[in-house]
Design a protein around this motif. Structure first.
Motif, PDB file in Angstrom:
ATOM      1  N   ASP A 404      12.709   7.102 -13.436  1.00 12.36           N
ATOM      2  CA  ASP A 404      13.346   6.075 -12.620  1.00 12.36           C
ATOM      3  C   ASP A 404      14.536   6.637 -11.850  1.00 12.36           C
ATOM      4  O   ASP A 404      14.728   6.333 -10.668  1.00 12.36           O
ATOM      5  N   ARG A 407      13.312   8.918  -8.974  1.00 12.51           N
ATOM      6  CA  ARG A 407      12.764   8.182  -7.828  1.00 12.51           C
ATOM      7  C   ARG A 407      13.846   7.378  -7.111  1.00 12.51           C
ATOM      8  O   ARG A 407      13.727   7.100  -5.927  1.00 12.51           O
ATOM      9  N   THR A 408      14.871   6.992  -7.843  1.00 19.31           N
ATOM     10  CA  THR A 408      15.997   6.333  -7.178  1.00 19.31           C
ATOM     11  C   THR A 408      16.756   7.312  -6.307  1.00 19.31           C
ATOM     12  O   THR A 408      17.240   6.964  -5.218  1.00 19.31           O
ATOM     13  N   GLU A 429       9.614  -5.900   0.627  1.00 19.27           N
ATOM     14  CA  GLU A 429      10.293  -6.273  -0.616  1.00 19.27           C
ATOM     15  C   GLU A 429      10.096  -5.156  -1.631  1.00 19.27           C
ATOM     16  O   GLU A 429       9.223  -5.194  -2.493  1.00 19.27           O
ATOM     17  N   VAL A 430      10.908  -4.123  -1.502  1.00 23.46           N
ATOM     18  CA  VAL A 430      10.821  -2.943  -2.357  1.00 23.46           C
ATOM     19  C   VAL A 430      12.172  -2.721  -3.016  1.00 23.46           C
ATOM     20  O   VAL A 430      13.203  -3.226  -2.543  1.00 23.46           O
ATOM     21  N   PRO A 431      12.214  -1.985  -4.135  1.00 16.13           N
ATOM     22  CA  PRO A 431      13.514  -1.665  -4.737  1.00 16.13           C
ATOM     23  C   PRO A 431      14.404  -0.960  -3.735  1.00 16.13           C
ATOM     24  O   PRO A 431      14.011   0.030  -3.116  1.00 16.13           O
ATOM     25  N   ALA A 432      15.606  -1.480  -3.541  1.00 13.51           N
ATOM     26  CA  ALA A 432      16.495  -0.958  -2.502  1.00 13.51           C
ATOM     27  C   ALA A 432      17.939  -1.026  -2.968  1.00 13.51           C
ATOM     28  O   ALA A 432      18.277  -1.751  -3.907  1.00 13.51           O
ATOM     29  N   SER A 433      18.788  -0.266  -2.281  1.00 11.51           N
ATOM     30  CA  SER A 433      20.213  -0.263  -2.602  1.00 11.51           C
ATOM     31  C   SER A 433      20.923  -1.482  -2.044  1.00 11.51           C
ATOM     32  O   SER A 433      22.024  -1.814  -2.472  1.00 11.51           O
ATOM     33  N   THR A 492      14.610   1.060   1.535  1.00  9.00           N
ATOM     34  CA  THR A 492      14.990   1.469   0.184  1.00  9.00           C
ATOM     35  C   THR A 492      16.358   2.147   0.162  1.00  9.00           C
ATOM     36  O   THR A 492      17.062   2.092  -0.843  1.00  9.00           O
TER      37      THR A 492
END
Length: 605
Positions: A404, A407-408, A429-433, A492
């Motif tokens: 994790d 990938r971050t 809609e993706v994991p983002a800062s 992202t």
């Protein structure tokens, strides 16, 4: 566990050292369900096997004109019928539950492994094989896992019936007890050949699936170059090979089935002939003869499970081997790394090639070999080289980070990114800062015309963000798909963004605007772009040329074009003759400079 418990909170850590070990691991993890299926199987097969004794008792009661024994036989017969119905119903229910839960566990394990390895999975295993494992193979694995308990119940029942017949009527019971093991093992010599044919069938089916997957993925390109019929002919030939292999395999299994029918029939004839002889001599009663005859006839039913377990194992073994192969693939972090507490930041450095991407800068990488560029891009994303060399981020190996965190920290956009079906809003809609909004990302990726096209093509979406995108974005052009994928990556807002040829399918004017938008939006963030486009290279803070696996030149685009022939050959696509002419001109210019300097020295002297 029950079907309602799926998916599992944790499918476990499989034993993927081999196919048989993986099958045993699945069986152990479903031990409760297997025991339940075994219990219902014993009730079902036991009830079936007791029926002949009830029938024999009833026949003998009629012969002896005993009404009480006939009533007892009728009551026992009713109990056996109820036990048979209840046992078969719940045996089927528990067996199907075992099948589905085993298949679901394997699918969860494969999905977890695919998420862990990312795009590196299809570089290490063919995409067609992954599809075959996650579809047809999981069903065959589940079939064997659920068949084990039914086979065990059938085998235990046969042993108990043989013992019961020997005790009930020793003369005929010994014949049955000696004949049934022969029936059970008679097909064993044929199983290796049947297994080999099944393996060949599965291998050819896997190749056909892989060919079909590759053909569908490249259908647009194939149509453009007129190669569609060529690949379709190749798939037809592969499909025919699968058919021929399936027919050969079916012939062997039909022979095994015929033997499983023939031999019990011969045993039944032998028992009847010998039983009639004993009955004429008065050594056995009519009821005992009927009991033994009925038992042999009904035992052909549990004997069929010997054939089924052999077939299930033959088909599931190659499937389990393929699944174990995929599940055995590991990322370096899986084998134990020093897990960092926080995601590091700083320069991105690849010791294998010497590539350095300074923190907060836009670095462009030029590589003459597109395949080598793709491998390097994947390595920058945390996948080590074949020698096990890991990329460093701020001096910390990416392989030592949890998945994790890695990938971050680093996001790699492949050369051919995939767009999943759904609305544009769902796509973004993706994991983002949270530092980059969807509108800013779409603007930087120059997606204005894409939004217009989506709005015009949608009948029920007033907002372009609600417009539907078809599977893999097939309704969009290559350039439109590429820009939407770039916008998704920009949303992202990772610490390090690696882009592999992000503008190869767009026109030059759009590419120039994307280069400006990318530089502005990613200001202060580390960005690495693999490209040979002068428009992108001209906007980079730093350009590195990778030749034969190592960085051979670093600078800015305008300087490298004039000073580095290898760089110029890749960027301008000039021929060898043009490169040689440029080299002669450069050498002549340098010689003139030297002569002018000498003349200046002489005049001064």
């Amino acid at each position: 566990m029950q079907i309602q418990d799926l998916p599992y909170p944790d499918p476990g850590v499989p034993d993927a050292r081999s196919g048989p070990r993986f099958l045993r691991w699945l069986f152990r993890n479903q031990l409760g369900g297997q025991l339940k299926s075994l219990a219902w199987g014993l009730l079902h097969f036991g009830s079936v096997s007791v029926l002949p004794f009830c029938v024999g008792l009833a026949v003998q009661a009629v012969v002896d004109h005993s009404g009480s024994r006939l009533a007892v036989a009728g009551a026992l017969l009713a109990v056996c019928c109820v036990g048979n119905a209840v046992g078969e119903t719940f045996l089927h229910r528990s067996a199907i539950t075992n099948w589905i839960t085993a298949a679901a566990r394997v699918q969860q394990l494969l999905a977890r492994k695919a998420a862990l390895l990312g795009s590196a999975l299809t570089r290490r295993v063919a995409a067609g094989e992954v599809v075959a494992v996650s579809t047809g193979d999981v069903e065959k694995i589940g079939w064997f896992v659920e068949a084990v308990s039914r086979f065990t119940a059938a085998a235990v029942t046969i042993v108990l019936v043989c013992v019961g017949l020997v005790v009930y009527q020793p003369a005929l019971g010994v014949v049955v007890a000696a004949g049934l093991p022969v029936l059970a093992i008679a097909v064993l010599p044929l199983l290796p050949r049947a297994t080999r044919r099944a393996d060949v069938q599965r291998e050819k089916a896997g190749r056909a699936t892989e060919l079909a997957s590759d053909t569908v993925a490249g259908l647009r390109v194939l149509r453009g170059i007129g190669g569609e019929e060529l690949f379709l002919d190749r798939y037809r030939r592969a499909s025919q090979e699968v058919r021929h292999a399936a027919v050969r395999s079916a012939r062997m299994w039909s022979l095994i089935s015929a033997i499983q029918v023939l031999l019990p029939g011969l045993l039944l004839i032998a028992v009847v002939w010998y039983g009639v002889h004993l009955a004429r001599e008065g050594r056995i009663s009519v009821g005992e003869l009927v009991t033994v005859y009925s038992s042999v006839m009904l035992l052909t039913y549990p004997l069929r499970h010997f054939e089924e377990i052999a077939m299930a194992y033959s088909f599931s073994r190659p499937s389990a081997r393929r699944a174990a192969r995929v599940l055995s693939l590991e990322r370096a972090t899986d084998t134990g790394g020093s897990l960092a507490a926080e995601t590091p930041s700083g320069d991105l450095y690849d010791p294998d090639t010497g590539l350095l991407a300074p923190a907060g800068r836009l670095t462009a990488v030029v590589c003459g070999d597109p395949d080598a560029a793709g491998v390097l891009a994947e390595r920058l994303g945390g996948h080590p080289s074949e020698e096990g060399v890991s990329v460093l981020l701020g001096g910390v190996p990416l392989d030592d980070l949890p998945l994790d965190s890695a990938r971050t920290a680093v996001l790699v956009q492949d050369k051919d990114p995939v767009l999943l079906s759904g609305s544009l809003r769902e796509l973004l809609e993706v994991p983002a800062s949270g530092g980059v909004g969807a509108e800013a990302a779409l603007a930087a990726a120059q997606c204005g015309d894409v939004l217009t096209a989506l709005a015009q093509g949608s009948l029920d979406a007033e907002d372009p963000m609600d417009a539907r995108i078809t599977e893999r974005g097939r309704s969009l052009s290559g350039g439109q798909r590429q820009r939407l994928a770039l916008a998704r990556s920009l949303v992202t807002d990772p610490e390090v963004l690696v882009l592999d040829e992000p503008t190869s399918a767009v026109d030059s004017h759009t590419e120039a605007r994307i280069a400006e938008g990318l530089r502005e939006l990613r200001a202060g963030r580390t960005t690495v772009v693999f490209t040979s486009s002068p428009l992108l290279l001209d906007h980079a803070d730093r350009v590195a040329l990778v030749h034969e696996g190592e960085v051979v030149a670093v600078g800015v685009h305008r300087d490298l074009v004039h000073t580095e022939p290898r760089y110029r050959a890749v960027v301008t696509r000039e021929t060898d003759e043009e490169t040689a002419r440029h080299e002669r001109v450069r050498t002549g210019s340098e010689l003139n400079d030297v002569l002018d300097a000498l003349e200046d020295i002489e005049e001064t002297a």
